[in-house]
Design an enzyme around this catalytic site. Sequence first.
Site, PDB file in Angstrom:
ATOM      1  N   ASP A 239       0.872  -1.164   0.000  1.00 27.18           N
ATOM      2  CA  ASP A 239       0.000   0.000   0.000  1.00 27.18           C
ATOM      3  C   ASP A 239       0.914   1.220   0.000  1.00 27.18           C
ATOM      4  O   ASP A 239       1.604   1.477   0.988  1.00 27.18           O
ATOM      5  CB  ASP A 239      -0.900  -0.022   1.231  1.00 27.18           C
ATOM      6  CG  ASP A 239      -1.841   1.181   1.306  1.00 27.18           C
ATOM      7  OD1 ASP A 239      -1.712   2.104   0.470  1.00 27.18           O
ATOM      8  OD2 ASP A 239      -2.697   1.208   2.209  1.00 27.18           O
TER       9      ASP A 239
ATOM     10  N   TYR B  49      -7.044  16.586  -9.392  1.00 28.24           N
ATOM     11  CA  TYR B  49      -6.384  15.510 -10.139  1.00 28.24           C
ATOM     12  C   TYR B  49      -5.383  16.107 -11.132  1.00 28.24           C
ATOM     13  O   TYR B  49      -4.229  15.674 -11.205  1.00 28.24           O
ATOM     14  CB  TYR B  49      -7.442  14.692 -10.866  1.00 28.24           C
ATOM     15  CG  TYR B  49      -6.894  13.576 -11.718  1.00 28.24           C
ATOM     16  CD1 TYR B  49      -6.493  12.368 -11.157  1.00 28.24           C
ATOM     17  CD2 TYR B  49      -6.796  13.721 -13.106  1.00 28.24           C
ATOM     18  CE1 TYR B  49      -5.993  11.341 -11.940  1.00 28.24           C
ATOM     19  CE2 TYR B  49      -6.309  12.699 -13.899  1.00 28.24           C
ATOM     20  CZ  TYR B  49      -5.911  11.512 -13.312  1.00 28.24           C
ATOM     21  OH  TYR B  49      -5.422  10.493 -14.106  1.00 28.24           O
TER      22      TYR B  49
END
Length: 264
Positions: free
Chosen positions: A73, A161
Amino acid sequence: MTGNATHQPATAPGDLFRLDGRRAVVIGAGSGIGAASARALAAHGAGVVCADRDLAAATATAAATGGEPYLLDILDRAAVRAAPAELGDVDVLVFTPATNIRRRLVDYADEEFDHIVDLNLRAPFDLVRAFGRPMAERGRGSIIGVSSIRAVTVEPAQGIYSATKAGLVALLNTAAAELGPLGVRVNTLAPGVVESPMTTWAQSDPVRYDAYAAKTVLGRWAQPEEMAGAVVFLASDAASYVTAGVLTVDGGWTAVDGRFAPPE
């Protein structure tokens, strides 16, 4: 870290894209561009570590490539720092994970902003720092991060983004400048619209899907496999003089100003 970039040995033209004897780590290998990249790198001879936070998905890709699965992760900074020592010498690092929350700037919550920045920009910084140092110490390596055409062409409701993807290009270009003298190349892949798990929100909307397809010169979306050739190129000796590059693979999206065809 000190030293000079190693001299690039001559490679036979037929072997330019071969990756035999090299170890590649693909982060995000469980699906989409990451899975396609892992398969392509393996097909060209690399030993591939298929890393993903979804171990089952990583294991499936590893089984298809003859590689090895690895649970990671990238929001876990300690795990990222530990990964290079656990994985051994890495010649190629590819990372693809990103997230997006479609919302206008004035409507973002603080935690939404933080989540996008953490995954799309901070985590790549951690990866470059963790894997770039041992690559530099060995005097060789190729790092490939996945940005987006949104780094240069924005769309309402995708502002954060876009900002992180533009920031990623600057981050990787800086890494290229700092690590290049030590033998490490760093490049960015900038896809356009790709049919992947991240874009299911647009794929499920026929109007948006068709509009995005029409914006490309080729008139269609890309498949993840169509990004994999660019990854192999950037990882291989075929790109031995390519660093601080942004390889745009967008079906012509960013080259065309509108869809007006003048009369002949």
